[in-house]
Design a protein around this motif. Structure first.
Motif, mmCIF file in Angstrom:
data_model
loop_
_atom_site.group_PDB
_atom_site.id
_atom_site.type_symbol
_atom_site.label_atom_id
_atom_site.label_comp_id
_atom_site.label_asym_id
_atom_site.label_seq_id
_atom_site.Cartn_x
_atom_site.Cartn_y
_atom_site.Cartn_z
ATOM 1 N N GLN A 175 -60.710 -94.666 30.105
ATOM 2 C CA GLN A 175 -62.134 -94.944 29.895
ATOM 3 C C GLN A 175 -62.981 -93.814 30.469
ATOM 4 N N SER A 176 -63.976 -93.406 29.723
ATOM 5 C CA SER A 176 -64.970 -92.424 30.181
ATOM 6 C C SER A 176 -64.382 -91.044 30.460
ATOM 7 N N PRO B 198 -59.982 -83.664 23.067
ATOM 8 C CA PRO B 198 -60.759 -82.521 22.566
ATOM 9 C C PRO B 198 -60.626 -81.317 23.491
ATOM 10 N N ASN B 199 -60.849 -80.138 22.947
ATOM 11 C CA ASN B 199 -60.652 -78.915 23.706
ATOM 12 C C ASN B 199 -61.540 -78.851 24.949
ATOM 13 N N GLU B 200 -62.712 -79.461 24.870
ATOM 14 C CA GLU B 200 -63.620 -79.427 26.030
ATOM 15 C C GLU B 200 -63.036 -80.175 27.222
ATOM 16 N N VAL B 201 -62.066 -81.054 26.968
ATOM 17 C CA VAL B 201 -61.410 -81.787 28.045
ATOM 18 C C VAL B 201 -60.188 -81.036 28.557
ATOM 19 N N THR B 202 -59.574 -80.217 27.716
ATOM 20 C CA THR B 202 -58.280 -79.636 28.052
ATOM 21 C C THR B 202 -58.314 -78.157 28.429
ATOM 22 N N PHE B 203 -58.854 -77.319 27.546
ATOM 23 C CA PHE B 203 -58.793 -75.865 27.759
ATOM 24 C C PHE B 203 -60.149 -75.215 27.496
ATOM 25 N N ASP B 204 -60.409 -74.125 28.193
ATOM 26 C CA ASP B 204 -61.556 -73.300 27.839
ATOM 27 C C ASP B 204 -61.240 -72.551 26.547
ATOM 28 N N VAL B 205 -62.261 -71.985 25.922
ATOM 29 C CA VAL B 205 -62.077 -71.265 24.661
ATOM 30 C C VAL B 205 -61.066 -70.139 24.845
ATOM 31 N N ASP B 206 -60.064 -70.108 23.940
ATOM 32 C CA ASP B 206 -59.043 -69.059 23.901
ATOM 33 C C ASP B 206 -58.177 -69.034 25.163
ATOM 34 N N GLN B 207 -58.124 -70.140 25.896
ATOM 35 C CA GLN B 207 -57.334 -70.195 27.121
ATOM 36 C C GLN B 207 -56.166 -71.176 26.977
ATOM 37 N N THR B 208 -55.164 -70.984 27.841
ATOM 38 C CA THR B 208 -54.004 -71.889 27.823
ATOM 39 C C THR B 208 -53.748 -72.508 29.199
ATOM 40 N N VAL B 209 -54.711 -72.367 30.087
ATOM 41 C CA VAL B 209 -54.587 -72.957 31.423
ATOM 42 C C VAL B 209 -55.326 -74.287 31.430
ATOM 43 N N LEU B 210 -54.634 -75.345 31.817
ATOM 44 C CA LEU B 210 -55.228 -76.677 31.817
ATOM 45 C C LEU B 210 -56.394 -76.773 32.791
ATOM 46 N N SER B 211 -57.460 -77.406 32.351
ATOM 47 C CA SER B 211 -58.595 -77.666 33.233
ATOM 48 C C SER B 211 -58.253 -78.800 34.190
ATOM 49 N N GLN B 212 -59.056 -78.945 35.229
ATOM 50 C CA GLN B 212 -58.808 -80.034 36.174
ATOM 51 C C GLN B 212 -59.016 -81.388 35.510
ATOM 52 N N SER B 213 -59.995 -81.475 34.615
ATOM 53 C CA SER B 213 -60.213 -82.746 33.920
ATOM 54 C C SER B 213 -59.001 -83.107 33.067
ATOM 55 N N ALA B 214 -58.358 -82.101 32.466
ATOM 56 C CA ALA B 214 -57.156 -82.351 31.677
ATOM 57 C C ALA B 214 -56.033 -82.866 32.565
ATOM 58 N N LYS B 215 -55.886 -82.278 33.728
ATOM 59 C CA LYS B 215 -54.837 -82.725 34.653
ATOM 60 C C LYS B 215 -55.079 -84.172 35.087
ATOM 61 N N ASN B 216 -56.332 -84.519 35.318
ATOM 62 C CA ASN B 216 -56.646 -85.892 35.697
ATOM 63 C C ASN B 216 -56.269 -86.868 34.578
ATOM 64 N N VAL B 217 -56.578 -86.477 33.341
ATOM 65 C CA VAL B 217 -56.221 -87.301 32.189
ATOM 66 C C VAL B 217 -54.713 -87.451 32.083
ATOM 67 N N ARG C 149 -65.594 -76.791 14.091
ATOM 68 C CA ARG C 149 -64.548 -76.001 14.738
ATOM 69 C C ARG C 149 -64.208 -76.576 16.115
ATOM 70 N N ALA C 150 -65.228 -77.033 16.824
ATOM 71 C CA ALA C 150 -64.990 -77.626 18.140
ATOM 72 C C ALA C 150 -64.125 -78.880 18.031
ATOM 73 N N GLU C 151 -64.337 -79.675 16.980
ATOM 74 C CA GLU C 151 -63.520 -80.874 16.783
ATOM 75 C C GLU C 151 -62.073 -80.524 16.456
ATOM 76 N N ASN C 152 -61.886 -79.454 15.731
ATOM 77 C CA ASN C 152 -60.532 -79.071 15.328
ATOM 78 C C ASN C 152 -59.707 -78.511 16.484
ATOM 79 N N ARG C 153 -60.384 -77.969 17.493
ATOM 80 C CA ARG C 153 -59.663 -77.476 18.670
ATOM 81 C C ARG C 153 -59.331 -78.671 19.559
#
Length: 220
Positions: free
Chosen positions: A93-94, A111-130, A206-210
């Motif tokens: 949730q949320s 979505p990419n905004e939760v997982t990776f920055d543009v053109d990056q392959t390093v997981l964001s902290q929010s992605a790790k939490n998920v 494009r943002a949705e497709n990433r």
């Protein structure tokens, strides 16, 4: 006689799953759970097999046995995934991650905004939490396979996008395995730009497709 056997199977299925309805919290209407649907399908298939595999005089009995077995099996898988879906929805949730259901599969859309920055392959902290939350549920439901799918938009060369999607999917899968999920239950795939869910002609599309999708499926 075959028709009678299938009718008997339907009646058995109805009795077996009559208690497997739930109330939709958004509409307040009663509806079948996935377990109910699985049991109905299993009962019909079981009844048909029971009829075919029984002698002419025993087809009604064969349909009854087949329907009961099929309903139990179909309902069991559906119920297992129902329970897992509920817990995933609670955990996520949320977070910006959507949870959808397709048959016995549960699809987590990241979505990419939760997982990776543009053109990056390093997981964001929010992605790790998920992914911590996903792993928590997946460890409990150990009869589920997690297929991680990486997707990109169409910007740039297709070959580059394919490699990028593979690396992102692999990064997510590796993190899940770091959270104690066995490698036998986790697989990763990159599909690049080949499966868009929106138009690549707009920035929003494009943002949705990433994105990264995790598809949870029954092991058996």
């Amino acid at each position: 006689m075959k028709h009678n056997g299938v009718v008997i199977g339907c009646l058995v299925a109805t009795m077996l799953v009559s208690g497997c309805q739930t109330t939709n919290p958004y509409t307040n209407q009663s509806e079948n759970t996935k377990a109910t649907n699985g049991a109905l399908i299993g009962a019909l298939a079981g009844a048909a097999i029971g009829v075919i595999s029984s002698s002419k005089s025993d087809r009604g009995k064969g349909a009854l046995i087949g329907a009961a077995s099929g309903a139990a099996l179909g309902g069991g898988i559906g119920y297992y995934m129902d329970e897992q879906e509920v817990e995933l929805r609670q955990q996520l949730q949320s977070t910006g991650v959507s949870v959808t259901r397709s048959g016995d599969d549960i699809i987590l859309h990241m979505p990419n905004e939760v997982t990776f920055d543009v053109d990056q392959t390093v997981l964001s902290q929010s992605a790790k939490n998920v992914l911590d939350s996903v792993a928590l549920v997946a460890l409990k439901y150990d009869q589920t396979k997690l297929n991680v799918m990486g997707h990109t938009d169409s910007s740039g060369a297709a070959a580059y996008n394919l490699k990028l999607s593979e690396r992102r999917a692999s990064e997510v899968a590796s993190y899940l395995m770091l959270r104690q999920l066995p490698a036998s239950r986790v697989a990763s795939f990159g599909v690049g730009e080949d499966r868009p869910i929106s138009s690549n002609e707009t920035k929003a599309g494009r943002a949705e497709n990433r994105r990264v999708e995790i598809i949870l499926s029954p092991l058996s």
